[in-house]
Design a protein around this motif. Structure first.
Motif, PDB file in Angstrom:
ATOM      1  N   GLU A 139       0.872  -1.192  -0.073  1.00  8.72           N
ATOM      2  CA  GLU A 139      -0.036   0.101  -0.024  1.00  8.72           C
ATOM      3  C   GLU A 139       0.857   1.458  -0.285  1.00  8.72           C
ATOM      4  O   GLU A 139       0.468   2.351  -0.393  1.00  8.72           O
ATOM      5  CB  GLU A 139      -0.751   0.055   1.400  1.00  8.72           C
ATOM      6  N   ASP A 140       2.113   1.364   0.680  1.00  2.00           N
ATOM      7  CA  ASP A 140       2.616   2.543   0.974  1.00  2.00           C
ATOM      8  C   ASP A 140       3.058   3.102  -0.385  1.00  2.00           C
ATOM      9  O   ASP A 140       3.459   4.236  -0.540  1.00  2.00           O
ATOM     10  CB  ASP A 140       3.812   2.228   1.633  1.00  2.00           C
ATOM     11  N   PHE A 141       3.363   2.399  -1.392  1.00  2.00           N
ATOM     12  CA  PHE A 141       3.725   3.020  -2.709  1.00  2.00           C
ATOM     13  C   PHE A 141       2.526   3.029  -3.743  1.00  2.00           C
ATOM     14  O   PHE A 141       2.526   2.942  -4.810  1.00  2.00           O
ATOM     15  CB  PHE A 141       4.793   2.367  -3.242  1.00  2.00           C
ATOM     16  N   GLY A 142       1.339   3.373  -3.258  1.00  2.00           N
ATOM     17  CA  GLY A 142       0.052   3.211  -3.971  1.00  2.00           C
ATOM     18  C   GLY A 142      -0.227   1.961  -4.398  1.00  2.00           C
ATOM     19  O   GLY A 142      -1.279   1.923  -5.270  1.00  2.00           O
ATOM     20  N   PHE A 146      -3.926  -4.520   2.133  1.00  2.00           N
ATOM     21  CA  PHE A 146      -3.219  -5.761   2.565  1.00  2.00           C
ATOM     22  C   PHE A 146      -3.470  -6.867   2.322  1.00  2.00           C
ATOM     23  O   PHE A 146      -2.893  -7.862   1.731  1.00  2.00           O
ATOM     24  CB  PHE A 146      -3.047  -5.469   4.135  1.00  2.00           C
ATOM     25  N   PRO A 147      -5.016  -7.156   2.241  1.00  2.00           N
ATOM     26  CA  PRO A 147      -5.274  -8.726   1.808  1.00  2.00           C
ATOM     27  C   PRO A 147      -4.880  -8.929   0.140  1.00  2.00           C
ATOM     28  O   PRO A 147      -4.361  -9.835  -0.197  1.00  2.00           O
ATOM     29  CB  PRO A 147      -6.888  -8.545   1.921  1.00  2.00           C
ATOM     30  N   GLU A 151      -2.224 -11.736  -1.427  1.00  2.00           N
ATOM     31  CA  GLU A 151      -2.357 -12.592  -2.725  1.00  2.00           C
ATOM     32  C   GLU A 151      -1.568 -12.496  -3.675  1.00  2.00           C
ATOM     33  O   GLU A 151      -1.099 -13.355  -4.260  1.00  2.00           O
ATOM     34  CB  GLU A 151      -3.955 -12.083  -3.038  1.00  2.00           C
ATOM     35  N   ARG A 152      -0.975 -11.239  -3.715  1.00  2.00           N
ATOM     36  CA  ARG A 152       0.324 -10.983  -4.908  1.00  2.00           C
ATOM     37  C   ARG A 152       1.372 -11.671  -4.399  1.00  2.00           C
ATOM     38  O   ARG A 152       2.153 -12.353  -5.360  1.00  2.00           O
ATOM     39  CB  ARG A 152       0.338  -9.409  -4.881  1.00  2.00           C
ATOM     40  N   VAL A 153       1.870 -11.689  -3.118  1.00  2.00           N
ATOM     41  CA  VAL A 153       2.823 -12.145  -2.729  1.00  2.00           C
ATOM     42  C   VAL A 153       3.036 -13.743  -2.845  1.00  2.00           C
ATOM     43  O   VAL A 153       3.816 -14.339  -3.282  1.00  2.00           O
ATOM     44  CB  VAL A 153       3.371 -11.984  -1.157  1.00  2.00           C
ATOM     45  N   GLU A 154       1.836 -14.310  -2.538  1.00  2.00           N
ATOM     46  CA  GLU A 154       1.420 -15.837  -2.513  1.00  2.00           C
ATOM     47  C   GLU A 154       1.623 -16.228  -4.281  1.00  2.00           C
ATOM     48  O   GLU A 154       1.791 -17.151  -4.509  1.00  2.00           O
ATOM     49  CB  GLU A 154       0.139 -16.004  -2.038  1.00  2.00           C
ATOM     50  N   TRP A 155       1.080 -15.205  -5.011  1.00  2.00           N
ATOM     51  CA  TRP A 155       1.324 -15.787  -6.482  1.00  2.00           C
ATOM     52  C   TRP A 155       2.827 -15.544  -6.879  1.00  2.00           C
ATOM     53  O   TRP A 155       3.335 -16.353  -7.535  1.00  2.00           O
ATOM     54  CB  TRP A 155       0.687 -14.480  -7.062  1.00  2.00           C
ATOM     55  N   TRP A 156       3.246 -14.585  -6.383  1.00  2.00           N
ATOM     56  CA  TRP A 156       4.762 -14.360  -6.990  1.00  2.00           C
ATOM     57  C   TRP A 156       5.950 -15.307  -6.651  1.00  2.00           C
ATOM     58  O   TRP A 156       6.619 -15.706  -7.299  1.00  2.00           O
ATOM     59  CB  TRP A 156       5.050 -12.718  -6.738  1.00  2.00           C
ATOM     60  N   VAL A 165       9.486  -7.995  -2.181  1.00  2.00           N
ATOM     61  CA  VAL A 165       9.399  -7.340  -0.948  1.00  2.00           C
ATOM     62  C   VAL A 165       8.011  -7.026  -0.672  1.00  2.00           C
ATOM     63  O   VAL A 165       7.125  -6.805  -1.634  1.00  2.00           O
ATOM     64  CB  VAL A 165      10.046  -5.982  -1.428  1.00  2.00           C
ATOM     65  N   ALA A 166       7.444  -7.407   0.453  1.00  2.00           N
ATOM     66  CA  ALA A 166       6.004  -7.283   0.833  1.00  2.00           C
ATOM     67  C   ALA A 166       5.840  -6.181   1.829  1.00  2.00           C
ATOM     68  O   ALA A 166       6.579  -6.536   2.798  1.00  2.00           O
ATOM     69  CB  ALA A 166       5.694  -8.430   1.393  1.00  2.00           C
ATOM     70  N   PHE A 167       5.070  -5.218   1.520  1.00  2.00           N
ATOM     71  CA  PHE A 167       5.124  -4.232   2.488  1.00  2.00           C
ATOM     72  C   PHE A 167       4.061  -4.524   3.618  1.00  2.00           C
ATOM     73  O   PHE A 167       2.828  -4.954   3.546  1.00  2.00           O
ATOM     74  CB  PHE A 167       4.424  -3.004   1.744  1.00  2.00           C
ATOM     75  N   ALA A 168       4.434  -4.358   5.070  1.00  2.00           N
ATOM     76  CA  ALA A 168       3.660  -4.475   6.201  1.00  2.00           C
ATOM     77  C   ALA A 168       3.031  -3.307   6.528  1.00  2.00           C
ATOM     78  O   ALA A 168       3.864  -2.361   6.832  1.00  2.00           O
ATOM     79  CB  ALA A 168       4.589  -5.292   7.179  1.00  2.00           C
ATOM     80  N   GLN A 169       1.766  -3.164   6.300  1.00  2.00           N
ATOM     81  CA  GLN A 169       1.005  -1.801   6.797  1.00  2.00           C
ATOM     82  C   GLN A 169       1.133  -1.737   8.574  1.00  2.00           C
ATOM     83  O   GLN A 169       1.068  -0.710   8.844  1.00  2.00           O
ATOM     84  CB  GLN A 169      -0.479  -1.503   6.294  1.00  2.00           C
ATOM     85  N   THR A 170       1.087  -3.031   9.182  1.00  2.00           N
ATOM     86  CA  THR A 170       1.105  -2.854  10.502  1.00  2.00           C
ATOM     87  C   THR A 170       2.228  -3.927  11.107  1.00  2.00           C
ATOM     88  O   THR A 170       2.560  -4.842  10.096  1.00  2.00           O
ATOM     89  CB  THR A 170      -0.246  -3.192  11.224  1.00  2.00           C
ATOM     90  N   LEU A 171       2.739  -3.701  12.280  1.00  2.00           N
ATOM     91  CA  LEU A 171       3.514  -4.852  12.773  1.00  2.00           C
ATOM     92  C   LEU A 171       3.064  -6.104  12.742  1.00  2.00           C
ATOM     93  O   LEU A 171       3.729  -7.173  12.458  1.00  2.00           O
ATOM     94  CB  LEU A 171       4.074  -4.577  14.159  1.00  2.00           C
ATOM     95  N   GLU A 172       1.773  -6.289  12.855  1.00  2.00           N
ATOM     96  CA  GLU A 172       1.053  -7.810  12.941  1.00  2.00           C
ATOM     97  C   GLU A 172       1.019  -8.139  11.592  1.00  2.00           C
ATOM     98  O   GLU A 172       0.736  -9.658  11.259  1.00  2.00           O
ATOM     99  CB  GLU A 172      -0.496  -7.627  13.221  1.00  2.00           C
TER     100      GLU A 172
END
Length: 217
Positions: A139-142, A146-147, A151-156, A165-172
């Motif tokens: 999300e941070d770069f547009g 998060f959901p 999905e994108r990371v699981e595909w890639w 690189v997967a962006f974490a919007q929260t520490l959780e």
């Protein structure tokens, strides 16, 4: 006979993403605290628009902090390509890659790192084909919420060789992204705005990564 242990999972390292910086004096101690508190592979330094001399001065100061802890420093912002070499940065992060991404890769590689944040699956595949050193989803770069990042990371990850690189919007968010074996998890505002400070946040993230990546007995 004891049962064979499951081998350790691939390591997930951290990438830190700064806010868009105009005033760096108040941010410098936060950056130093963060990069010295965990296994940071790289820091994306986002520079606010300014004249070239000012941006170069800011970049040099921040790059020095990042390098002191052994991490790579990548510049991101408008018209930063001309100051990458003079600042000592290790490369560039292209927040909104377009058709010119192949030209940017050709300009900087192999001496410098080129990463980007594609906005679609097609864009990600084009970036990989162009030779980008990593693609960032989040999300941070547009990017997507998060959901959709999950999905994108699981595909890639299982299909493509270009690191993710997967962006974490929260520490959780760190745990589920690491569980998908993203090569890197990126942290931005969730780190810098943590009520306990960035070093405390980094300690918690490090513990989370160790738990997720621990081999199963």
């Amino acid at each position: 006979m004891s049962a064979a242990k499951t081998p350790p999972r691939p390591v997930t390292r951290l990438m830190l993403v700064t806010p868009e910086l105009a005033d760096i004096e108040t941010f410098e101690p936060m950056l130093e605290a963060a990069v010295s508190a965990g296994d940071v592979a790289a820091v994306v330094i986002r520079l606010a628009p300014a004249d070239e001399r000012t941006r170069l001065s800011r970049a040099k100061a921040l790059v020095q902090i990042v390098h002191a802890e052994g991490a790579a420093a990548l510049l991101c912002g408008e018209d930063i390509e001309d100051i990458v070499g003079r600042s000592g940065a290790d490369g560039v992060h292209v927040a909104t890659p377009g058709e010119d991404i192949a030209e940017i890769v050709a300009r900087f590689q192999p001496e410098k790192i080129v990463g980007c944040a594609p906005q679609s699956r097609d864009g990600a595949m084009s970036a990989g084909e162009a030779g980008c050193d990593y693609v960032l989803f989040g999300e941070d770069f547009g990017g997507a919420p998060f959901p959709a990042t999950l999905e994108r990371v699981e595909w890639w990850v299982p299909i493509f060789e270009t690191p993710c690189v997967a962006f974490a919007q929260t520490l959780e968010d760190v745990a589920p992204l690491a569980a998908l074996d993203a090569e890197f998890v990126a942290l931005g505002e969730a780190l810098w705005r943590h009520e306990g400070g960035p070093a405390t946040a980094m300690a918690g993230v490090g513990a989370t990564l160790s738990l997720v990546k621990a081999p199963t007995p």
